[in-house]
Design a protein around this motif. Structure first.
Motif, short mmCIF file in Angstrom:
data_model
loop_
_atom_site.label_atom_id
_atom_site.label_comp_id
_atom_site.label_asym_id
_atom_site.label_seq_id
_atom_site.Cartn_x
_atom_site.Cartn_y
_atom_site.Cartn_z
N ALA A 1 0.86 -1.18 0.00
CA ALA A 1 0.00 0.00 0.00
C ALA A 1 0.89 1.22 0.00
N TYR A 2 1.14 1.76 -1.20
CA TYR A 2 2.11 2.84 -1.33
C TYR A 2 1.49 4.20 -0.99
N SER A 3 0.28 4.41 -1.46
CA SER A 3 -0.36 5.71 -1.20
C SER A 3 -1.10 5.68 0.14
N ASN A 4 -1.38 6.87 0.69
CA ASN A 4 -2.16 6.94 1.92
C ASN A 4 -3.55 6.35 1.71
N ALA A 5 -4.13 6.65 0.54
CA ALA A 5 -5.47 6.13 0.26
C ALA A 5 -5.46 4.61 0.30
N ALA A 6 -4.40 4.01 -0.27
CA ALA A 6 -4.32 2.55 -0.27
C ALA A 6 -4.17 2.03 1.16
N LYS A 7 -3.41 2.74 1.97
CA LYS A 7 -3.26 2.30 3.37
C LYS A 7 -4.62 2.30 4.08
N ARG A 8 -5.43 3.30 3.78
CA ARG A 8 -6.77 3.37 4.38
C ARG A 8 -7.67 2.28 3.81
N ASP A 9 -7.78 2.25 2.48
CA ASP A 9 -8.77 1.39 1.85
C ASP A 9 -8.42 -0.09 1.99
N ILE A 10 -7.14 -0.43 1.79
CA ILE A 10 -6.77 -1.84 1.76
C ILE A 10 -6.55 -2.38 3.16
N LEU A 11 -5.89 -1.57 4.00
CA LEU A 11 -5.46 -2.10 5.29
C LEU A 11 -6.29 -1.56 6.45
N GLY A 12 -7.17 -0.62 6.16
CA GLY A 12 -8.02 -0.09 7.22
C GLY A 12 -7.30 0.82 8.21
N VAL A 13 -6.17 1.42 7.77
CA VAL A 13 -5.51 2.40 8.64
C VAL A 13 -6.44 3.60 8.76
N SER A 14 -6.58 4.15 9.96
CA SER A 14 -7.56 5.22 10.14
C SER A 14 -7.01 6.54 9.63
N ALA A 15 -7.88 7.34 9.06
CA ALA A 15 -7.51 8.66 8.52
C ALA A 15 -6.92 9.52 9.63
N THR A 16 -7.46 9.38 10.83
CA THR A 16 -6.97 10.17 11.97
C THR A 16 -5.51 9.83 12.29
N THR A 17 -5.21 8.54 12.33
CA THR A 17 -3.83 8.13 12.63
C THR A 17 -2.88 8.67 11.57
N LEU A 18 -3.28 8.56 10.31
CA LEU A 18 -2.43 9.06 9.22
C LEU A 18 -2.19 10.55 9.38
N GLU A 19 -3.25 11.28 9.74
CA GLU A 19 -3.14 12.73 9.86
C GLU A 19 -2.30 13.13 11.07
N GLN A 20 -2.57 12.47 12.21
CA GLN A 20 -1.89 12.87 13.45
C GLN A 20 -0.42 12.49 13.46
N HIS A 21 -0.10 11.31 12.92
CA HIS A 21 1.27 10.81 13.07
C HIS A 21 2.04 10.77 11.76
N GLY A 22 1.35 10.91 10.64
CA GLY A 22 2.01 10.80 9.34
C GLY A 22 2.14 9.35 8.94
N ALA A 23 2.32 9.14 7.62
CA ALA A 23 2.37 7.77 7.11
C ALA A 23 3.57 7.00 7.67
N VAL A 24 4.68 7.73 7.87
CA VAL A 24 5.86 7.07 8.43
C VAL A 24 5.85 7.24 9.94
#
Lengths: 426, 426
Positions: free
Chosen positions: A309-332
């Protein structure tokens, strides 16, 4: 008695730079492992005078000269007539070898070109070395140079044929010509996480130079440590095993395997041993971990899926990573890595999952998260772990280190060891 | 005038078989490309008498000897004192070089070990060759042997330092010493899908041996074709471009790039050129296509996700392949590949997707679907294509061929070429 060896490679592909001389490397490794001193490695193109020059120089330096190449059926294959000339011998035709060549062509359903019979000619005194895999046999002979006996071994240049002929015929013959009363014993340890200089210090601290020859082969990120000693047949194995015990005690879990085994194979065996299945969630490593796991035959028994899952969208859609976590902590971030691992395990229904997210560069680094920042996470029923690492080097290098760390985590988890102790130490 | 070259490598890691002599290969390639004749490649360990022996033998054969290795700061680095002895010259201290070494250590925030100043000593007549990447500069000198002038070039053994020093300083100096009236012009074509012997036939059919030197470098599955000629400065470029035009016409779309470019980079540029994003669905290739695409810096701009669905369940759950299709046609089928590609494209919201499913072996083959059976599919708004291929070789080989085919499909699609014409032809 043989102690000094020269290695001679013939072929225009070497002097034109088309290929690296990996035959010479392989032979140097084999000979060094037997305790021989490799005094020179020579390469020349397919020219009669240059081959002669190389042979004479090699024979002036060494008790044994091993040559590869120049045994093919065509007119630019000049090794045998050159060797016969320097031995001062005529060529003899070997009807048995000729029949074998004819039979090989028949078995392949092909017409034998007449020039293939060139491979059935040998210097008069030569002892034929069988080639189980090809039409060109090798041979050995001897001559006098500098007031001493010199041994000549002539092998074809095709690597897999040459390897097999050496291991089946030449190696045992050399072993018998070195010192018939003793044998060689070896142990090889595959390691990860300790630098070559630190390995040198630590292994050198538990084994004295007079107890065994210690050598290192680094093909980063893995480094193999090899012990070699020579002793009487009834003592060699016991002694090497005693030394191996000291190395195991010193290096502990930095050793991931013994003998010629890859990290991927070790992980596969460990997962199989635990009856576990695995899923992956990769970002910065881009599929490399899945690629490596599936290099092992039979990996379909424990490998279910890899979600790259290279893109943020893919991390959300495929793996169910929450948008909040991505926003608060960044993808890395360790947080995203944990959600990726948990998501992969859940989606694939696997026993264990590992996730990677990081900056492989060369662009995209910041002061807080420079290029080489990589977060790993592991998710299993018994634990959820994550860790941030600061790796270094070029893009492909960072991907490779990331994949090695992830595989080491899987190995450690499957063996019930501490996962987070994996990594790079002095 | 320089025409005959010998290459000399120094270091115990070569004679012990720890590493292959890739420096020698690289130099042989560079020298051959300049039209020089590489008469010998020599390798010796870190022993004064053996290094001397190698130098004297090399100087007896060649107008120019290029040496690598043995310039480090430790006591087993013996090249400079050996070269000074064979030149019959004392060593001189170069304060400028010493200051540069000190400055490099300061810049890294590290203490300079005193022995590093060994790298500031040179044979008296030597001309220093700068090393922009490390502490050990190289140098060149000349001497008389066999009644003729001989040139000596001494470089460090660290590959990236040596490469840069050769290309920036040594290469141009050699070019000026070969024949000042002419220049070398080259063209390199990266190809896929045509065998080396067929390339040889086809390129040989449009270019005569006296028009240009044609060479091939195969690191399968890709093969590079290189043209090289030497002519007057105002004619060389025009002539090589005319020949390059014939090669382009002959090989057509089997050429995927010119110069030093990888298939992954070409695909990235083509996708960017079309403004497309890509998703992957891999089964038998196990993540290798994703890994290769993400080796390219900036690939996150077009690469969204890779679904490595190894199990049937994963193919259903992740990619939405129907249970009926899996049952009726089996996992290795064009039908399943098509549903995988369509599923990946839809799920990732990508412009284009490629899917692979096949038998990489060594187990699992049947008479109808032997090991090496691989199905590819491509899904885009403008087309849905699939194809079954019969590949060959070991597991890693089949994975590699599969990934190359898939990347070539993406390249062809992005450039508006026929996808199914990709593959292996005579």
């Amino acid at each position: 008695m043989i102690s000094r060896v020269a290695i001679l490679s013939t072929g225009d592909e070497l002097t034109s730079g088309k290929i690296a001389d990996t035959n010479a490397q392989w032979l140097a490794d084999r000979c060094s492992s037997m305790g021989l001193d490799v005094v020179a490695v020579l390469g020349v193109g397919d020219h009669r005078d240059r081959i002669t020059w190389a042979w004479e120089n090699a024979l002036a330096q060494a008790d044994l000269v091993i040559s590869t190449g120049g045994l093919g059926p065509t007119s630019d294959d000049l090794t045998t007539e050159t060797v016969a000339a320097l031995l001062g011998e005529p060529l003899r035709f070997d009807p048995e070898v000729a029949n074998r060549i004819r039979a090989m062509f028949r078995a392949m359903g092909r017409e034998m070109p007449e020039n293939n019979l060139r491979q059935a000619y040998f210097p008069e005194s030569a002892v034929v070395i069988p080639n189980p895999l090809g039409t060109a046999p090798g041979y050995r002979a001897s001559c006098r140079r500098g007031g001493a006996d010199r041994q000549l071994v002539v092998l074809p240049g095709v690597p897999r044929e040459m390897f097999r002929m050496f291991d089946e015929t030449v190696g045992p013959w050399i072993a018998g010509s070195i010192d018939a009363r003793t044998v060689v014993a070896t142990r090889t340890f595959q390691t990860f996480g300790v630098s070559e200089s630190a390995l040198d210090e630590r292994v050198g601290g538990v084994i004295r130079p007079d107890e065994a020859r210690i050598s290192y082969r680094a093909s980063f990120p893995k480094i193999a440590v090899k012990l070699m000693l020579r002793d009487l047949p009834d003592r060699a194995e016991g002694r090497i095993e005693e030394l191996a015990g000291r190395v195991r005690a010193e290096l502990g879990t930095a050793i991931y395997g013994e003998g010629e085994v890859s990290m991927e194979e070790v992980v596969g065996r460990a997962l199989t041993g635990r009856g576990a299945t695995v899923a992956l969630a990769e970002s910065c490593s881009g599929g490399l971990i899945g690629h490596r796991l599936t290099e092992v035959p039979g990996s379909s028994a424990y490998f279910i899926a890899d979600y790259v899952a290279y893109s943020n969208a893919a991390k959300r859609d495929i793996l169910g990573v929450s948008a909040t976590t991505l926003e608060q902590h960044g993808a890395v971030s360790e947080e995203v890595a944990r959600e990726m691992a948990a998501g992969a395990r859940r989606r694939a229904g696997a026993t264990v999952a590992v996730a990677t997210t990081g900056l492989a560069g060369p662009e995209g680094g910041t002061p807080e998260k420079p290029v080489g920042t990589v977060c790993l996470a592991l998710s299993a029923a018994d634990q959820e772990v994550s860790r941030r690492h600061q790796l270094w080097g070029s893009r492909d290098w960072i991907k490779l280190l990331t994949s090695q760390l992830a595989l080491d985590w899987l190995r450690r988890w499957a063996l019930g060891l501490s996962v987070v102790e994996s990594g790079f130490r002095k």
